[in-house]
Design an enzyme around this catalytic site. Structure first.
Site, mmCIF file in Angstrom:
data_model
loop_
_atom_site.group_PDB
_atom_site.id
_atom_site.type_symbol
_atom_site.label_atom_id
_atom_site.label_comp_id
_atom_site.label_asym_id
_atom_site.label_seq_id
_atom_site.Cartn_x
_atom_site.Cartn_y
_atom_site.Cartn_z
ATOM 1 N N GLY A 140 -0.624 35.202 46.962
ATOM 2 C CA GLY A 140 -1.363 33.969 46.743
ATOM 3 C C GLY A 140 -2.798 33.993 47.231
ATOM 4 O O GLY A 140 -3.705 33.484 46.564
ATOM 5 N N GLU A 141 -3.032 34.558 48.380
ATOM 6 C CA GLU A 141 -4.380 34.552 48.948
ATOM 7 C C GLU A 141 -5.359 35.337 48.091
ATOM 8 O O GLU A 141 -6.552 35.051 48.078
ATOM 9 C CB GLU A 141 -4.339 35.138 50.365
ATOM 10 C CG GLU A 141 -3.538 34.301 51.351
ATOM 11 C CD GLU A 141 -3.496 34.959 52.727
ATOM 12 O OE1 GLU A 141 -4.195 35.985 52.908
ATOM 13 O OE2 GLU A 141 -2.773 34.453 53.607
ATOM 14 N N ASP A 142 -4.854 36.331 47.328
ATOM 15 C CA ASP A 142 -5.744 37.169 46.503
ATOM 16 C C ASP A 142 -6.057 36.537 45.145
ATOM 17 O O ASP A 142 -7.204 36.581 44.667
ATOM 18 C CB ASP A 142 -5.097 38.545 46.262
ATOM 19 C CG ASP A 142 -5.034 39.380 47.532
ATOM 20 O OD1 ASP A 142 -5.634 38.962 48.534
ATOM 21 O OD2 ASP A 142 -4.381 40.432 47.502
ATOM 22 N N THR A 143 -5.028 35.961 44.483
ATOM 23 C CA THR A 143 -5.199 35.659 43.052
ATOM 24 C C THR A 143 -4.752 34.266 42.619
ATOM 25 O O THR A 143 -4.887 33.918 41.447
ATOM 26 C CB THR A 143 -4.383 36.679 42.220
ATOM 27 O OG1 THR A 143 -3.001 36.612 42.631
ATOM 28 C CG2 THR A 143 -4.906 38.097 42.412
ATOM 29 N N GLY B 138 9.377 20.493 49.298
ATOM 30 C CA GLY B 138 10.374 20.300 50.343
ATOM 31 C C GLY B 138 11.545 21.245 50.278
ATOM 32 O O GLY B 138 12.341 21.297 51.214
ATOM 33 N N GLU C 49 10.338 40.197 47.787
ATOM 34 C CA GLU C 49 10.436 39.659 46.424
ATOM 35 C C GLU C 49 10.445 40.781 45.403
ATOM 36 O O GLU C 49 11.238 40.792 44.450
ATOM 37 C CB GLU C 49 9.249 38.709 46.180
ATOM 38 C CG GLU C 49 9.287 37.978 44.859
ATOM 39 C CD GLU C 49 8.111 37.008 44.749
ATOM 40 O OE1 GLU C 49 8.159 35.949 45.399
ATOM 41 O OE2 GLU C 49 7.148 37.345 44.038
#
Length: 1134
Positions: free
Chosen positions: A28-31, A60, A94
């Site tokens: 997530g932080e990259d793309t 949640g 994952e």
């Protein structure tokens, strides 16, 4: 993809159910806010349901197990490897799980290398090496599985963003999405291999969509309920939707629009096509404007499923200009009228499953195997026959029987014969529920009483009498796919008929006295044993075809106060009682009953419009017609004891049709002075009828007059009408080898001139002067000025030449000069002529110049003559029938067309290789057929063959006939135009190889027959194909028969019936045969069946006599048939 709820068709398939099309795995932080965000948006816009954790996961929830489940439920997994992907142990966990699912569930995994090279990932170098050094210090037990997952994933085929589209990210994402879409399509296609028979149907339908062409096309899929319309649309939608800017499948519109309104369906289209999350439509008209304004520049694919009202089409796809160039709108419906009214470009008639497909589909559901188990094979065939190729029925029945043993199967099938499966009935009943009340009544009557009856004037008059408005009503029923007209007869699917019977029986299947219609013998027997005083007011129509029901039938019928129709074919010993007063009775048909009179005294039946009396051998008195003031049609046939007709018949002011035939003792015919509306009068085979007394002077509305008792009578009565169709039936037969016992050989009794044409009325449409000793003088001196004459029969006369140069017959379509043995010259035929019969004209030398006969399409030249067949055929192939219709020529042995000499082949399949662009350069197929069979009934089967070669015409798997004795053969030449085939589902101009076979229903006759086929070049004038006005084509030789007819139509083959010679069909015939025992009766029936001339049912057996109803194929063979039977036994009477 499963089919929609509106058609749980048998074509639905079983495959893994994926919740998501695509799962995105990324750091997530990259793309997340850059590449992944753009990729996700592009996927969604293409209708690809994509899982992205922050977009899809409900807030949640625990991300761990939910994420793992999403991976399992995704069809394709896209892994975006970025520089820091390996830093996250979560991403590596994952990844490891993704690769495990790939091996276990066969999912598709595709990597994208974003700002990182595949070798870096594979070998864990640079950032990936540093990350694994850290992981090794913290999680030694997982590092091995992570490294293996990285190696395996990086070795898969995928994308390196720097290498696609020269590094342009937007274009690169488009290419990635296109590839994903294609892989989804391939996966769907593989899953759909379990859809029985779908591939051929899809290819056929896609050819009509013309996906690659410009413009907007609307295509309708029409057919019976449960036939697979929705499934076909669903399959095509999933296969082609990625080719459009936007797409939407609107399911089950019939139910959804009634529940939620058309506005919600308009919203669905806008949201799905425009890929919006929210949009509101408050009024239908507002939604129409929004769809038109927002979609008019977009290439869209929209499926409107299960449409049943025109308002739905107006609201959802009002016209072609609502949508952008290249758009395709697919509409499924049971109502063909909606498609015609909406002016769709193509109507595709759904084709039901053939027997092979049906047995596979049923076995798939019932036996969990495509091959029926040995013990179940026969029962499976019974189910398939019952279902009649309807996928819905096969699926429901198969699913019901899947866990039953063979005893339970037999029980279930026995129950089906009495109680149909409710799920099937209710699905089919949807079409019935959409009918108007009068249309429902018409449908139920056809299903209960008139299936396989000819759609002729008599039946239509019956429906008119009921107030059913049959012309428009029958049209509606055909458009609703409830009935068909096949070979001129009413027909419908077996299950649709069963649905109609289910409706009639209603809530009282065991109580026929509560049914509106009664037609089964067992139901009539139940009613007959009831109390004679029991009221039977619910019965509206009754049909009996049994000689076993005698008493107390008249008393029982008298209690049916609301009867509108009685059709009784059987014996009734006593007349109807005095309380027989059905005030609603419209039609009364009695055949074969015994009473001397129908009822005693006067009866008032104010609504009776049709009365038909036949084979009433003891009848001595007709009813008093003053009690039948609205009678319109009266038929009196084969009433041998009747001597006179009640004089009140002459006062029936509404009578339009009167037919009196085969009444051997009828002597007095009452005056018809008040029959002002009479249109058809036929009196024949009444040898003791001395004079037809006064016929009204003003007979302007009498277009048909048929009198056979003397030429002088006819000659006088023809002067009374100004609008008359005249038939002189055997008014001067001079060569009757075996005349009727009451008919002596006579010369034509008409006064000179023998041809009564002088001063004849101009409105005559048909003229029969056969066997009237017409000679050359009669031809020369008669004034042939008949501007409306269409049919002229001059068979069996003595003239030697017939030239139409001095005749004014501008509308003449049909000419018969057969058996004119002295005729040498036939010339100057009218340009309007369509059919010429000149059989056994042994002296005939010339047809003259027929180049002006542009609509001549059928010629029969049986027997010896002196004509040259090529000249005639060449002229016909230059005519107007060539472009859009058919041609049929019957020739003698020596008249084989030159083009086929040496090119006729013995009976096996004839294969034709078609040249490039054959459908534009040629206009049809010419077929030459040689056989020893007189008047064959041919079936031409044409099939596409798979072949890439486009060589010119050759023959395969055929051997040229050796030793064929042409002297005993007949030659038939037929032409089938391409235009007559273009509307069929079989037509495919892209194929280049085709096979022909001809079947006569007799293998021995077929084996001695030869045929050949060739292409006919198209007529071209300049650079344009010549166009013709098809309205001039005439094909009305017989009401119930046609020379060519398409019998079967499928994407792979088409079957065409060809009758080179048509005979009038005898509607019904009763034979009384003297037989001595059952064995002799069986011999009679067997022989008659084998020669194929009738289908017979034994109806009566008493005192050594059998009474049989038969339906011969045609009149000419009837005498031969009787001769054969009489050689086997003594025939009492015919």
């Amino acid at each position: 993809m499963a089919s929609s709820s509106s058609s749980p068709s048998a074509l639905a398939f079983s495959s893994p159910l994926w919740k998501y099309h695509v799962f995105l795995s990324f750091r997530g932080e990259d793309t997340r806010k850059t590449f992944v965000d753009h990729l996700y948006t592009a996927l969604v816009q293409q209708g690809i349901y994509t899982y992205k954790d922050d977009e899809t996961l409900p807030q949640g929830e625990s991300i761990g197990p939910t994420l793992m489940k999403a991976i399992e439920e995704s069809q394709i997994v896209i892994i975006i490897f970025s520089k820091n992907y390996a830093d996250s142990s979560w991403c590596l966990d994952e990844l490891a799980y993704i690769m495990k699912c790939k091996d276990r569930k066969g999912q598709i995994v595709m990597p994208i290398f974003y700002d990182v090279e595949p070798s870096v990932v594979r070998k864990q170098k640079q950032n990936y090496g540093e990350a694994f050094f850290k992981h090794g210090l913290e999680n030694n037990d997982k590092v091995g599985s992570w490294r293996k997952a990285l190696v395996d994933a990086s070795n898969l085929s995928g994308w390196e963003t720097k290498q696609i589209a020269n590094g342009h990210e937007a274009q690169g994402i488009k290419e990635i999405v296109d590839t994903i879409s294609h892989r989804l399509h391939l996966a769907t296609s593989n899953a759909n291999e379990n859809l029985i028979g779908i591939e051929a149907r899809v290819q056929e339908f896609k050819s009509k969509l013309q996906i690659d062409s410009r413009g907007v096309r609307m295509i309708g899929i029409w057919g019976v309920g449960g036939g697979g319309k929705t499934t076909l649309a669903s399959y095509v939608y999933s296969e082609i939707s990625s080719n459009f800017d936007g797409s939407c499948f609107v399911e089950n519109i019939r139910d959804e629009s009634s529940k939620y309104g058309l506005q919600k369906l308009q919203e669905k289209i806008l949201l799905k096509v425009l890929k919006q999350k929210e949009m509101e439509v408050h009024r239908v008209e507002e939604g129409r404007c929004m769809i038109r304004d927002r979609l008019c520049h977009r290439k869209v694919l929209i499926v409107l499923d299960d449409v049943d009202h025109f308002d739905q089409l107006k609201a959802l796809a009002g016209s072609h200009d609502w949508f952008g160039d290249g758009s395709r709108i697919i509409i499924t419906t049971r109502d063909e009228h909606l498609l015609n009214a909406h002016k769709v470009d193509v109507i595709h008639n759904i084709s039901l499953l053939n027997d092979d497909e049906a047995i596979k589909l049923f076995s798939k559901h019932a036996l969990r195997d495509y091959r029926p188990m040995k013990d179940f094979a026969l029962l499976s065939s019974d189910v398939v026959s019952y279902a009649g190729g309807l996928p819905l029925a096969l699926t429901i029945l198969g699913s019901f029987l899947c866990d039953k043993d063979i005893i339970e199967w037999r029980s279930a099938l026995a129950r089906l014969k009495e109680i149909p499966e409710s799920d099937i009935v209710e699905k089919l009943k949807i079409s019935y529920d959409g009918l108007k009340p009068v249309e429902k009544e018409l449908f139920l009557d056809i299903a209960c009483f008139f299936r396989r009856e000819y759609k002729n004037e008599r039946i239509m008059a019956t429906f008119h009498a009921f107030g059913f408005y049959p012309v428009i009503g029958i049209k509606v029923l055909i458009e609703k796919a409830l009935i068909t007209i096949s070979e001129g007869r009413f027909d419908l699917h077996d299950l649709v008929q069963e649905m109609a019977h289910y409706i009639v029986r209603g809530k009282h299947p065991k109580n026929p006295e509560k049914h509106s219609r009664v037609w089964k013998k067992e139901d009539l027997l139940k009613i007959c044993v009831m109390d004679a005083t029991k009221e039977l007011d619910m019965v509206e129509a009754i049909q009996c075809n049994s000689y076993d029901l005698v008493e107390p039938v008249p008393k029982i019928i008298a209690n049916m106060k609301n009867l509108r129709w009685i059709y009784w074919r059987g014996d009734l010993a006593s007349p109807f009682p005095s309380n027989f007063l059905p005030s609603e009775l419209c039609c009364l048909t009695l055949d074969g009953i015994s009473p001397k009179q129908l009822w005693k005294g006067y009866k008032h039946l104010p609504n009776l419009k049709i009365m038909e009396l036949a084979d009433l051998k003891n009848l001595i008195k007709t009813p008093d017609f003053d009690g039948l003031p609205n009678l319109e049609r009266f038929t009196l046939h084969v009433c041998h004891c009747l001597k006179e007709i009640h004089p009140s018949i002459g006062r029936l002011e509404r009578l339009v049709f009167l037919s009196i035939k085969y009444c051997a003792n009828l002597k007095i015919f009452p005056p018809l002075t008040r029959l002002k509306k009479l249109e058809s009068l036929s009196v024949s085979h009444c040898p003791k009828l001395v004079k037809l007394v006064e016929i009204p002077q003003n007979m302007d509305k009498l277009p048909y007059l048929h009198l056979d008792n003397g030429g002088k009578e006819v000659a006088s009565y023809k002067k009374l009408s100004t609008n008359i169709l005249v038939t002189w039936w055997m008014c001067g037969v001079v060569e009757v080898k075996k005349p009727h016992k009451d008919l002596n050989d006579v010369e034509c009794s008409l006064q000179e001139p023998c041809v009564p044409l002088n001063n004849m009325n101009n409105h005559i449409r048909k003229l029969n002067l056969s066997y009237c000793s017409v000679g050359d003088k009669d031809i020369d001196y008669a004034i042939w000025d008949l501007p409306n004459l269409e049919e002229l029969n001059l068979e069996g006369n003595k003239f030697s030449r017939l030239s139409f140069s001095r005749m004014r017959l501008p509308q003449l379509k049909w000419l018969n000069v057969s058996y004119c043995k002295e005729l040498t010259e036939l010339s100057e035929l009218p340009s309007s002529i369509a059919v010429v019969k000149a059989d056994y004209c042994r002296s005939l030398e010339t047809f003259g110049d027929i180049s002006k006969c542009r609509w001549l399409w059928k010629v029969s030249l049986w027997g010896e003559n002196k004509l040259v067949g090529d000249i005639l055929l060449d002229s016909m192939l230059e005519g107007n029938a060539l472009e859009d219709h058919f041609i049929s020529v019957a020739l003698e042995r020596q008249m084989i067309p030159k083009g086929f000499v040496g090119r006729l082949f013995r009976w096996k399949t004839f294969v034709l290789h078609l040249p490039h662009d054959w459908s534009n350069h040629f206009c049809g197929f010419l077929i030459c057929f040689l056989t020893k069979i007189n008047a064959p009934y041919l079936y031409i089967k044409i099939e596409w063959e798979v072949d890439e070669d486009s060589r010119s015409e050759i023959c395969e798997e055929s051997n040229e006939a050796s030793g064929l004795e042409y002297r005993e053969t007949k030659t038939y030449v037929g032409y089938v135009s391409f235009s007559s085939l273009r509307h069929t589902t079989w037509w495919n101009s892209s194929c280049n190889k085709i096979s022909f076979s001809i079947d006569m229903g007799c293998s021995s006759a077929s084996a001695q027959s030869n045929f050949g086929v060739e292409l006919v070049p198209r007529k071209i004038k300049g650079d344009e194909v010549q166009k013709t006005d098809c309205s001039e084509f005439w094909d009305k030789e017989l009401e119930d028969e046609t020379t060519f007819m398409i019998q079967h139509d499928s994407p792979s083959s088409i079957k065409i019936s060809w009758q080179p010679y048509l005979y009038p069909r005898l509607q019904q015939l009763t034979l009384e045969l003297n037989v001595h025992n059952i064995k002799e009766m069986q011999t009679f029936t067997t022989v008659a069946t084998l020669i194929g001339l009738f289908c017979g049912t034994v109806l009566f057996y008493r005192h050594g006599k059998q009474k049989i109803d038969v339906e011969p194929l045609h009149g000419l063979l009837f005498q031969r048939w009787c001769n054969l039977l009489s050689s086997l036994m003594d025939i009492g009477s015919i």
